[in-house]
Scaffold this motif. Structure first.
Motif, short mmCIF file in Angstrom:
data_model
loop_
_atom_site.label_atom_id
_atom_site.label_comp_id
_atom_site.label_asym_id
_atom_site.label_seq_id
_atom_site.Cartn_x
_atom_site.Cartn_y
_atom_site.Cartn_z
N SER A 4 -7.61 -3.79 3.62
CA SER A 4 -7.85 -2.41 3.23
C SER A 4 -8.42 -1.62 4.41
O SER A 4 -9.27 -2.13 5.15
CB SER A 4 -8.82 -2.36 2.05
N SER A 51 0.83 -1.20 0.00
CA SER A 51 0.00 0.00 0.00
C SER A 51 0.87 1.24 0.00
O SER A 51 1.93 1.28 0.64
CB SER A 51 -0.90 -0.02 1.24
N SER A 111 -2.26 -2.40 4.48
CA SER A 111 -2.90 -1.16 4.02
C SER A 111 -2.56 -0.04 4.99
O SER A 111 -2.57 -0.25 6.21
CB SER A 111 -4.41 -1.35 3.91
#
Length: 333
Positions: A281, A198, A243
């Motif tokens: 996420s 990420s 993330s």
């Protein structure tokens, strides 16, 4: 990427330019949030790429005839952009969908390929992923090779800030960040297995999340401007950072410590979401922390969304959620 992002700049600009001294402003309509999640549903013969909105199936992107996965979702106005892949029976084909229809295929299917992350800015669609062993960045359908093919490579996450396009991925065991297609940072030296998951840009700072082997265990890491900011580690377990999302000075990370899915804030554990799952996420909106991933239930896994450490939605049986996006609108769908 598994990444998620909330577009608020335009709204902020409207509020700023709408202020006039000594003149009353009309009441503003209330704002609502709609939570979009991308992933797949494997309840049929083959995996089906899907988008959920506010906990309910919104788009079925593929018909299930061939396996497919949606890895990333991005919303602009009423349009929902999603990227992932669909198999052609021999190879995976990297694809972009707009709303419930395929917008275009990024690759011709002659080589294995996947699209892993999407960012839409100024009517341009930026996608990253790989084709064969080459990490790639696409601007609409035009491809840029980020690596030379001498090592297996992937691009995992993309973030656009103004005219600058940032990409995180790996070239062999070397974790890298690219800016406008050129190498910006080399985060690891290649001596140990490592992955980038990420990238996030705020102000002048570029944050990257991933993990690197210590030789015995995987160590989750967050880098800021090319240097290690945090190591999230348990000497007895593998730890993964998948993330990253930054608000002001606060750095939020979603990932795993062993089999436990967790959220960290500024290097310290904030929540344990489940002791038997994975998360991919994270997004922070109005002080609330939203995370998408999966929880293992017996021999299957179930796609889920958590808010502030508590389960918010269970999306589907035999499914996984890879990306979450929060869109602010005048309506609650």
């Amino acid at each position: 990427m598994k990444k998620a992002f909330l577009m608020v700049a335009a709204a902020a600009a409207m509020l700023a330019t709408g202020f006039t001294a000594c003149k009353s402003n009309p009441p503003q309509p209330p704002k609502y949030i709609n939570i979009y999640v991308a992933g797949y549903d494997n309840s049929g013969k083959n995996a089906v790429a899907k988008v959920w909105r506010n906990g309910k199936e919104f788009y079925r992107l593929t018909d299930g005839f061939k396996a497919a996965v949606a890895y990333s979702v991005f919303v602009v106005g009423l349009d929902v952009y999603t990227v992932g892949f669909e198999s052609n029976g021999s190879n995976n084909v990297a694809k972009v969908w707009k709303n419930d229809r395929e917008l275009y295929a990024l690759t011709d299917g002659s080589k294995d390929a996947e699209a892993r992350s999407i960012f839409v800015a100024d009517d341009k669609v930026y996608t990253v992923g790989y084709e064969s062993n080459i990490a790639k960045l696409w601007k609409n359908k035009s491809a840029t090779d980020l690596t030379d093919g001498s090592h297996y490579a992937q691009a995992k996450s993309v973030f656009v800030a103004g005219s600058n396009v940032y990409t995180a991925g790996e070239d062999g065991n070397v974790v890298k960040v690219w800016k406008k297609g050129s190498e910006l940072y080399t985060l690891t030296d290649g001596s140990n297995y490592a992955k980038a998951c990420s990238v996030f840009k705020i102000g002048e700072d570029v944050y990257t999340a991933g993990y690197e082997s210590s030789g015995t265990k995987y160590v989750a890491k967050v880098w800021k401007n090319g240097k290690v900011l945090y190591e999230l580690t348990d000497d007895s377990k593998d730890v993964y950072a998948r993330s990253v999302y930054v608000v002001g000075e606060d750095v939020y990370v979603a990932g795993n410590e062993g089999k436990a899915a967790k959220v960290w804030k500024n290097g310290e554990e904030l929540y344990e979401l489940t002791d038997k799952g994975e998360v991919f996420s994270i997004v922070v909106y109005n002080g609330n922390v939203y995370v998408a991933g999966k929880e293992n239930e017996g021999s299957y896994h179930t796609a889920k969304v958590w808010k502030n450490g508590e389960e918010l939605y269970e999306l589907a049986d035999k499914s996984e959620a890879y990306s979450i996006f929060i869109a602010e609108t005048e309506y609650r769908y």
